[in-house]
Design an enzyme around this catalytic site. Sequence first.
Site, short mmCIF file in Angstrom:
data_model
loop_
_atom_site.label_atom_id
_atom_site.label_comp_id
_atom_site.label_asym_id
_atom_site.label_seq_id
_atom_site.Cartn_x
_atom_site.Cartn_y
_atom_site.Cartn_z
CE LYS A 84 13.61 33.70 14.43
NZ LYS A 84 14.81 33.70 13.57
NE ARG A 88 22.74 33.18 13.26
CZ ARG A 88 21.53 33.73 13.22
NH1 ARG A 88 21.22 34.69 14.06
NH2 ARG A 88 20.63 33.33 12.35
CE1 TYR A 98 13.82 50.77 44.26
CE2 TYR A 98 12.73 50.27 42.17
CZ TYR A 98 12.95 49.99 43.52
OH TYR A 98 12.28 48.95 44.11
CG MET A 130 10.64 43.16 38.86
SD MET A 130 10.86 42.01 40.23
CE MET A 130 12.60 42.18 40.56
C1 LIG Z 1 14.51 34.46 12.43
C2 LIG Z 1 14.93 33.95 11.11
C3 LIG Z 1 14.19 34.29 9.97
C4 LIG Z 1 13.08 35.30 9.97
O1 LIG Z 1 13.67 36.57 9.99
P1 LIG Z 1 12.80 37.93 10.09
O2 LIG Z 1 13.85 38.97 10.03
O3 LIG Z 1 12.10 37.88 11.41
O4 LIG Z 1 11.87 37.95 8.95
C5 LIG Z 1 14.56 33.68 8.78
N1 LIG Z 1 15.60 32.83 8.72
C6 LIG Z 1 16.36 32.52 9.79
C7 LIG Z 1 17.50 31.59 9.65
C8 LIG Z 1 16.05 33.07 11.03
O5 LIG Z 1 16.81 32.79 12.09
#
Ligand SMILES: *Cc1c(COP(=O)(O)O)cnc(C)c1O
Length: 368
Positions: free
Chosen positions: A39, A137, A259, A307
């Site tokens: 992802k 969640r 800054y 930035m």
């Molecule tokens: C992101 C995610 C993973 C992978 O988790 P990692 O800690 O990056 O290995 C697996 N399952 C779900 C539901 C996730 O959201």
Amino acid sequence: MVDPSLAGAILTSDLDALAANYRRLLRELNGVPCAVVIKANGYGLGADRVAPTLWDAGARVFFVAHVAEGARLRALLPEAEIHILNGLLPGAEWAFQDHDLVPVLGSLPEVADWHSVCDGAAKALPCDLHVDTGMARLGFDAGDLAKIKADPGLLADLNVRFVMSHLASADDPDSSQSAEQLARFKAARDILSMGQACFANSSGIFLGPAYHFDMARPGVALFGVNPTPGRPNPMRQVITLKAKILQIREIDAGETVGYGAAHRVTRKSRIATLPVGYADGYMRALSGQASVYLGEQRLPVVGRVSMDLITVDVTDVSPDVAYPGALVEVIGPHYATDEAAKDAHTIDYEILTSLGQRYAREFIGGPS
Ligand SMILES: *Cc1c(COP(=O)(O)O)cnc(C)c1O
């Protein structure tokens, strides 16, 4: 795509290390198959290169979060099994059949919605079921499970590929939460006994065989992040970020840098400016905290992260080494994402997925 000759900073991803990390996880799983989670554009590295590399390494089951990510991945990997962690997106249900994507369903209304999709298709399209064992969640909660137990017809005719859940504290081996979630998941499997069980993320794999079930589901470890914090990292480093020095300035003792005049030098100093800033995902929280490396020499990031720029103290480095155009390691073997994460008070995941769009992106190795 930023032309490397025009870029202020170059992000190099070692695709051979990525493939080696997949094989390393397979070894840890000792015969249990391993899906991959890619992802957020392959944790920031670029799904276009990450996905074919993992396919080439033998991965066949892919997870992404968004349906749009899945549609893009489908174009890259026509034969892969692609699962969508976020499940059905209201209004986008049609896309699952069109792009051959498997939704992770996590509520009874979502199941009802999927039933209508399958009715429309006159086919039991594959889906996954997500059980919430402690994240609050996504996923069925205890109330949903009780309803399903009382009325198994709620899930009638579903073509379930995986029953899954997600660990909340797998990276902390001292936490008792993982064992609790494991027990809840097993109890849920008594009710949801269809399909295969898919449970462990990266760190979960290293909690041992009890957590492996039928398929693991790691993401971050593939990209070199240590799934066993506090112990030596079993994964190979995948990314290196190098930036070119733009200018070097000599300032007198007592002068300030950047800054808010947040850094004041106590001696005559040389300050190098690098073209990396918070707009590139080099977090502002790294101000006055981070280090960069010129060869083996550690250089402190001084003053605030701007930035587009950071400033580093090169007073102790010879001008033969620190000069405009010289490449400085911003993230890499000397200062990996875990160091950056610690200094920015965040986690490696955020460092990776924030990696900027203004970097030239180079890849070494991978499928030819
Ligand atoms: C992101 C995610 C993973 C992978 O988790 P990692 O800690 O990056 O290995 C697996 N399952 C779900 C539901 C996730 O959201």
